[in-house]
Design a protein around this motif. Structure first.
Motif, short mmCIF file in Angstrom:
data_model
loop_
_atom_site.label_atom_id
_atom_site.label_comp_id
_atom_site.label_asym_id
_atom_site.label_seq_id
_atom_site.Cartn_x
_atom_site.Cartn_y
_atom_site.Cartn_z
N ILE A 1 15.78 34.54 2.20
CA ILE A 1 15.84 34.20 3.60
C ILE A 1 17.11 35.34 4.32
O ILE A 1 17.19 35.07 5.26
CB ILE A 1 16.12 33.00 3.96
CG1 ILE A 1 17.00 31.97 3.14
CG2 ILE A 1 14.63 32.18 3.72
CD1 ILE A 1 17.32 30.64 3.67
N GLY A 2 17.77 35.87 3.22
CA GLY A 2 18.63 36.78 3.77
C GLY A 2 19.98 36.72 2.80
O GLY A 2 19.78 36.75 1.73
N ARG A 3 21.08 37.20 3.43
CA ARG A 3 22.31 37.12 2.81
C ARG A 3 23.03 35.61 2.45
O ARG A 3 23.24 34.96 3.52
CB ARG A 3 23.49 38.01 3.85
CG ARG A 3 23.11 39.44 3.68
CD ARG A 3 24.14 40.23 4.53
NE ARG A 3 23.91 41.70 4.48
CZ ARG A 3 25.08 42.39 4.83
NH1 ARG A 3 26.19 41.99 5.34
NH2 ARG A 3 24.56 43.67 4.77
N HIS A 4 23.03 35.46 1.22
CA HIS A 4 23.58 34.12 0.80
C HIS A 4 25.21 33.90 0.63
O HIS A 4 25.94 33.40 1.26
CB HIS A 4 23.14 33.71 -0.69
CG HIS A 4 23.90 32.52 -1.13
ND1 HIS A 4 23.69 31.23 -0.43
CD2 HIS A 4 24.78 32.40 -2.12
CE1 HIS A 4 24.47 30.38 -1.01
NE2 HIS A 4 25.15 31.10 -2.14
N VAL A 5 25.70 35.33 0.04
CA VAL A 5 27.26 35.57 0.04
C VAL A 5 27.51 36.95 0.13
O VAL A 5 26.98 37.80 -0.37
CB VAL A 5 27.81 34.88 -1.32
CG1 VAL A 5 27.05 35.64 -2.38
CG2 VAL A 5 29.27 34.99 -1.45
N THR A 6 28.56 36.88 0.75
CA THR A 6 29.23 38.51 0.91
C THR A 6 30.81 37.95 0.62
O THR A 6 31.29 37.08 0.89
CB THR A 6 29.22 38.90 2.47
OG1 THR A 6 29.92 38.06 3.44
CG2 THR A 6 27.86 39.53 2.82
N GLY A 7 31.52 39.10 0.24
CA GLY A 7 32.82 38.95 -0.16
C GLY A 7 33.49 40.15 -1.10
O GLY A 7 32.84 40.97 -1.26
N THR A 8 34.70 39.89 -1.46
CA THR A 8 35.43 40.76 -2.11
C THR A 8 36.01 40.03 -3.47
O THR A 8 36.30 38.92 -3.30
CB THR A 8 36.64 41.67 -1.57
OG1 THR A 8 37.26 40.58 -0.89
CG2 THR A 8 36.15 42.44 -0.38
N VAL A 9 36.24 40.85 -4.26
CA VAL A 9 36.77 40.08 -5.71
C VAL A 9 37.66 41.29 -6.15
O VAL A 9 37.27 42.38 -6.33
CB VAL A 9 35.58 39.92 -6.81
CG1 VAL A 9 36.33 39.46 -8.14
CG2 VAL A 9 34.73 38.84 -6.36
#
Length: 130
Positions: free
Chosen positions: A113-121
């Motif tokens: 259904i789309g983007r579940h998670v975005t981020g940086t590590v």
């Protein structure tokens, strides 16, 4: 590690067991993570994954790529579309910057259904001495 390096995609099947086990392991007893009927009463079509499980999966994705010496220094994520049972989340990543033994990786996790998670590590990979 170099800027622009892409991590291979990782597909994770989203099962009821994964959702419930992740919630229990992180001591998140909110009913929306284990009781489908109560989740529906609260407006969700089913139970859904909690942020701590997603955070752990993102960390695992990065450390699996960089190997057993990899140490997470910072994980900053934002949730979007929920992870529901029966779906698949695909994690992808790209090194944004690398300096010495440290890299910052941009991570994206998508589902049906789309983007579940975005981020940086931010991850450090100490060099072997010897």
């Amino acid at each position: 590690m170099r800027a622009g390096e892409e991590l291979p995609p990782l597909e994770i099947e989203i099962t009821r067991t994964l959702i419930v086990a992740g919630a229990i392991a992180s001591r998140d007893y909110q009913d929306v993570h284990h009781d489908a009927e109560l989740a529906r009463l609260k407006g969700s079509p089913d139970i859904f994954m909690n942020i701590l499980t997603t955070n752990g999966l993102v960390g695992r994705y990065v450390t699996d790529h960089f190997g057993p010496r990899a140490v997470l220094r910072k994980v900053a994520i934002r949730l979007g579309a929920p992870n529901y049972p029966g779906d698949t989340m695909v994690l992808t990543g790209q090194v944004e910057e690398a300096a010495g033994d440290t890299a910052t990786v941009r991570v994206l996790g998508t589902n049906g259904i789309g983007r579940h998670v975005t981020g940086t590590v931010t991850v450090a990979v100490p060099r072997e001495v010897g």
